[in-house]
Design an enzyme around this catalytic site. Structure first.
Site, PDB file in Angstrom:
ATOM      1  N   HIS A 287       0.631  -1.428   0.179  1.00  0.00           N
ATOM      2  CA  HIS A 287       0.226  -0.278  -0.079  1.00  0.00           C
ATOM      3  C   HIS A 287       0.944   1.168  -0.066  1.00  0.00           C
ATOM      4  O   HIS A 287       1.356   1.172  -0.991  1.00  0.00           O
ATOM      5  CB  HIS A 287      -0.577   0.425   1.451  1.00  0.00           C
ATOM      6  CG  HIS A 287      -2.136   1.001   0.804  1.00  0.00           C
ATOM      7  ND1 HIS A 287      -1.539   1.804   0.637  1.00  0.00           N
ATOM      8  CD2 HIS A 287      -2.748   0.835   2.333  1.00  0.00           C
ATOM      9  CE1 HIS A 287      -3.058   2.286   0.739  1.00  0.00           C
ATOM     10  NE2 HIS A 287      -3.930   1.961   2.054  1.00  0.00           N
TER      11      HIS A 287
ATOM     12  N   HIS B 293      -2.424  -2.188 -10.132  1.00  0.00           N
ATOM     13  CA  HIS B 293      -3.323  -1.518  -8.817  1.00  0.00           C
ATOM     14  C   HIS B 293      -5.018  -2.672  -9.373  1.00  0.00           C
ATOM     15  O   HIS B 293      -4.759  -2.813  -9.676  1.00  0.00           O
ATOM     16  CB  HIS B 293      -3.952  -0.093  -9.252  1.00  0.00           C
ATOM     17  CG  HIS B 293      -4.272   0.562  -8.298  1.00  0.00           C
ATOM     18  ND1 HIS B 293      -5.804   0.401  -7.872  1.00  0.00           N
ATOM     19  CD2 HIS B 293      -3.490   1.459  -7.817  1.00  0.00           C
ATOM     20  CE1 HIS B 293      -6.258   1.431  -6.882  1.00  0.00           C
ATOM     21  NE2 HIS B 293      -4.789   1.640  -6.884  1.00  0.00           N
TER      22      HIS B 293
ATOM     23  N   ASP C 269       2.585   4.515  -7.022  1.00  0.00           N
ATOM     24  CA  ASP C 269       3.762   5.141  -5.782  1.00  0.00           C
ATOM     25  C   ASP C 269       4.762   4.949  -7.434  1.00  0.00           C
ATOM     26  O   ASP C 269       6.188   5.157  -6.368  1.00  0.00           O
ATOM     27  CB  ASP C 269       3.434   4.155  -5.629  1.00  0.00           C
ATOM     28  CG  ASP C 269       3.107   4.038  -4.198  1.00  0.00           C
ATOM     29  OD1 ASP C 269       3.138   5.356  -3.534  1.00  0.00           O
ATOM     30  OD2 ASP C 269       2.296   3.299  -3.690  1.00  0.00           O
TER      31      ASP C 269
HETATM   32  N1  CMC Z   1       4.702  -7.237 -10.432  1.00  0.00           N
HETATM   33  C1  CMC Z   1       4.538  -8.127 -11.179  1.00  0.00           C
HETATM   34  N2  CMC Z   1       2.965  -8.860 -11.263  1.00  0.00           N
HETATM   35  C2  CMC Z   1       1.654  -8.258 -10.662  1.00  0.00           C
HETATM   36  C3  CMC Z   1       2.366  -6.721 -10.011  1.00  0.00           C
HETATM   37  C4  CMC Z   1       3.689  -6.129  -9.925  1.00  0.00           C
HETATM   38  N3  CMC Z   1       4.100  -5.333  -9.441  1.00  0.00           N
HETATM   39  N4  CMC Z   1       1.068  -6.560  -9.565  1.00  0.00           N
HETATM   40  C5  CMC Z   1       0.024  -7.891  -9.821  1.00  0.00           C
HETATM   41  N5  CMC Z   1       0.961  -8.560 -10.775  1.00  0.00           N
HETATM   42  C6  CMC Z   1       0.668 -10.117 -11.048  1.00  0.00           C
HETATM   43  C7  CMC Z   1       0.588 -11.428  -9.840  1.00  0.00           C
HETATM   44  O1  CMC Z   1       1.393 -11.876  -9.352  1.00  0.00           O
HETATM   45  C8  CMC Z   1      -0.966 -11.682 -10.669  1.00  0.00           C
HETATM   46  O2  CMC Z   1      -0.854 -12.751 -11.647  1.00  0.00           O
HETATM   47  P1  CMC Z   1      -1.023 -14.340 -11.860  1.00  0.00           P
HETATM   48  O3  CMC Z   1      -2.720 -13.768 -12.145  1.00  0.00           O
HETATM   49  O4  CMC Z   1      -0.343 -14.657 -13.074  1.00  0.00           O
HETATM   50  O5  CMC Z   1      -1.021 -14.748 -10.459  1.00  0.00           O
HETATM   51  C9  CMC Z   1      -1.657 -10.418 -11.441  1.00  0.00           C
HETATM   52  O6  CMC Z   1      -1.172  -9.740 -11.407  1.00  0.00           O
HETATM   53  C10 CMC Z   1      -3.237  -9.903 -10.530  1.00  0.00           C
HETATM   54  O7  CMC Z   1      -1.828  -9.320  -9.184  1.00  0.00           O
HETATM   55  P2  CMC Z   1      -3.203  -9.660  -7.644  1.00  0.00           P
HETATM   56  O8  CMC Z   1      -2.017  -9.748  -6.900  1.00  0.00           O
HETATM   57  O9  CMC Z   1      -4.081 -11.062  -7.987  1.00  0.00           O
HETATM   58  O10 CMC Z   1      -3.716  -8.437  -8.463  1.00  0.00           O
HETATM   59  P3  CMC Z   1      -4.301  -7.411  -6.785  1.00  0.00           P
HETATM   60  O11 CMC Z   1      -5.155  -6.584  -7.254  1.00  0.00           O
HETATM   61  O12 CMC Z   1      -4.495  -8.366  -5.381  1.00  0.00           O
HETATM   62  O13 CMC Z   1      -2.850  -6.364  -6.130  1.00  0.00           O
HETATM   63  C11 CMC Z   1      -1.436  -4.548  -6.160  1.00  0.00           C
HETATM   64  C12 CMC Z   1      -3.201  -4.695  -6.155  1.00  0.00           C
HETATM   65  C13 CMC Z   1      -1.399  -3.345  -6.440  1.00  0.00           C
HETATM   66  C14 CMC Z   1      -1.054  -5.491  -4.471  1.00  0.00           C
HETATM   67  C15 CMC Z   1      -0.723  -5.636  -6.795  1.00  0.00           C
HETATM   68  O14 CMC Z   1      -0.441  -5.134  -8.240  1.00  0.00           O
HETATM   69  C16 CMC Z   1       1.359  -5.099  -6.352  1.00  0.00           C
HETATM   70  O15 CMC Z   1       1.331  -6.015  -5.449  1.00  0.00           O
HETATM   71  N6  CMC Z   1       1.851  -3.689  -6.782  1.00  0.00           N
HETATM   72  C17 CMC Z   1       2.549  -3.808  -6.156  1.00  0.00           C
HETATM   73  C18 CMC Z   1       2.737  -2.951  -4.291  1.00  0.00           C
HETATM   74  C19 CMC Z   1       2.264  -1.638  -5.070  1.00  0.00           C
HETATM   75  O16 CMC Z   1       3.033  -1.203  -6.084  1.00  0.00           O
HETATM   76  N7  CMC Z   1       1.277  -0.970  -4.531  1.00  0.00           N
HETATM   77  C20 CMC Z   1       0.816   0.282  -4.283  1.00  0.00           C
HETATM   78  C21 CMC Z   1      -0.555   0.308  -4.916  1.00  0.00           C
HETATM   79  S1  CMC Z   1      -0.775   2.032  -5.437  1.00  0.00           S
HETATM   80  C22 CMC Z   1      -0.380   3.027  -3.887  1.00  0.00           C
HETATM   81  C23 CMC Z   1      -1.988   2.804  -2.932  1.00  0.00           C
HETATM   82  O17 CMC Z   1      -2.981   2.971  -3.190  1.00  0.00           O
HETATM   83  O18 CMC Z   1      -1.643   1.908  -2.078  1.00  0.00           O
END
Ligand code: CMC
Length: 428
Positions: free
Chosen positions: A267, A306, A362
């Site tokens: 986050h 996201h 971010d």
């Molecule tokens: N790098 C590589 N792969 C990713 C990433 C990433 N940053 N984000 C998602 N994926 C992949 C994930 O492995 C999954 O792949 P598969 O379907 O093959 O298993 C797919 O994309 C969907 O990901 P998810 O984890 O189910 O998506 P989510 O909606 O649960 O997670 C997130 C959203 C923001 C937590 C995630 O994208 C992430 O960890 N990003 C990196 C951390 C980050 O930049 N966070 C800041 C968010 S914006 C500021 C805020 O509001 O906090």
């Protein structure tokens, strides 16, 4: 005819009509359907609330597919170009842009609450010299509740407004003290002649000079960053704020919990993680190998992806533009080349395209913060300052919402069935 959803239970042939309102059915309407005879009613299973609306809100609107973000209906691009953080906070909190008189009064009220009680200063001195500023921040915000017992009167509007003013005014002071503490410098008292961000820069960076000279470009850039971070509807920390607040806890305690959620690397801690990642990559030539690692599952490309945005985060676009203005003053952050190349390669790679992973807020914010002189561990604190306005607006909305009760999700129990206690001598 009202919109309804008809569900047929294949086991009994019975049909249920569920009204659809604002594109949602009420989860409680599913209770009429029973999974079996003893069941108290059908539930939905939704870990991480991926498809559950927990409130109705009038504050922030996001269209994740189109990359649209509106505060009370106003596009984020217009707010970032034309507004100030304090005006944006007013809009988010009270629903309308203030007129000139209201804005003057609001800025004055906030400015008059920037001082911290000396006891809070002493409390902050007690933290370990190398304590993470976000840990100091969230603990100190929680401790404020002991200074303001009147904050427990959460159903009195005047009291709520007073705590809102106090919190918005004091979070920069807490953040600046946390930073000064971590580098062993004396705290700097607020300078009420300065703007919200000008004073924040003063409390962070003033040395022995009598009056801190604020650089107007950096002051404005920080103000824009604060506008972009002010609210983002029902994210992890805001849900924590609403969840804790729903137990009728005071706003300082609730906000400490929200800040704790923001601290996490998925986050608000992501901006810190991005900088560490860029440093680790070290050189543009290492990017292809790094991307291959991410695709294999060795960590994530921080600052990408996201839960809601499935296209370019509009905040990231504005931050990218702001970065150039800041770098003209501070000099270019050398990690920028790695970030730009990472983005270019990722946006052409099928792994990221097929998962709709784009830069989020971010990805570039840390580069600006670092160029402005902030250490990396201050980044989540810089997110928490403006988000305080959003947390409080959401908390206030929740308390005035007749539909809201204490937050209490259900569970699907998959543990052991009833069994009798076994004396320890008889256990295998
Ligand atoms: N790098 C590589 N792969 C990713 C990433 C990433 N940053 N984000 C998602 N994926 C992949 C994930 O492995 C999954 O792949 P598969 O379907 O093959 O298993 C797919 O994309 C969907 O990901 P998810 O984890 O189910 O998506 P989510 O909606 O649960 O997670 C997130 C959203 C923001 C937590 C995630 O994208 C992430 O960890 N990003 C990196 C951390 C980050 O930049 N966070 C800041 C968010 S914006 C500021 C805020 O509001 O906090």
């Amino acid at each position: 005819m009202a919109d309804t959803l008809t569900i047929t239970d294949n086991r009994t042939g019975k049909q249920y009509e569920l009204p659809i309102e604002h594109g949602a059915i009420k989860a409680l309407d599913l209770r009429k359907i029973k999974a079996d005879q003893d069941d108290f009613g059908l539930m939905t299973y939704d870990p991480a609330y991926q498809n559950t609306a927990a409130c109705k809100s009038r504050i922030t609107y996001i269209d994740g597919d189109k990359g649209i973000l509106l505060y009370r209906g106003y596009p984020i691009e217009q707010m970032a170009e034309k507004s100030t953080f304090l005006e944006t906070a007013y809009l988010i909190l009270f629903g309308e842009l203030p007129n000139a008189k209201q804005l003057d009064a609001w800025v004055h009220e906030i400015t008059m609450h920037t001082m911290l009680h000396e006891n809070i200063k002493k409390l902050m001195e007690g933290f370990q010299y190398d304590a993470h500023p976000m840990g100091i921040f969230l603990s100190t915000v929680g401790a404020l509740s002991t200074n303001y017992p009147d904050a427990k009167r959460i159903f009195e509007e005047d009291s709520r407004r007073l705590q809102i003013r106090r919190l918005i005014a004091k979070v920069p002071s807490i953040a600046a003290y946390a930073y000064r503490h971590s580098i062993g410098r004396p705290y700097v008292y607020p300078d009420n002649d300065l703007s919200f961000t000008g004073n924040f820069l003063n409390m962070l960076f003033k040395m022995t000079e009598l009056k801190y000279q604020v650089n107007p470009v950096l002051e404005r850039a920080l103000d824009i960053l604060f506008i972009l971070h002010a609210d983002h509807e029902q994210n992890c920390s805001t849900s924590a704020m609403r969840g804790i607040g729903s137990a009728q806890s005071d706003p300082y305690s609730s906000l400490a919990g929200a800040a704790a959620a923001l601290y996490g690397p998925l986050h608000g801690g992501a901006n810190e993680a991005v900088l560490r990642m860029l440093k680790e990559i070290g050189h543009v030539k290492n990017i292809p190998q790094f991307i291959e690692g991410v695709k294999k599952g060795d960590g994530r490309l921080m600052g990408f992806g996201h839960r809601v945005y499935k296209s370019y985060d509009p905040r990231a676009r504005i931050i990218k533009q702001t970065a150039d203005e800041v770098f003209a003053v501070t000099g270019r952050n050398p990690l920028t080349d790695i970030a730009l190349e990472l983005e270019r390669i990722a946006l052409e790679d099928d792994y990221f395209i097929s998962r709709k992973l784009y830069p989020n807020v971010d990805f570039y914010s840390g580069l600006i913060y670092q160029a402005m002189g902030f250490p990396v561990d201050m980044f989540p604190v810089l997110f928490a300052i403006p988000r305080t306005a959003g947390w409080l607006a959401q908390w206030d909305e929740m308390l005035r919402d007749p539909d809201q009760k204490i937050a209490r999700p259900r569970q699907v129990y998959i543990g052991a069935e009833r069994r009798d206690y076994v004396a320890k001598e008889q256990r295998t």
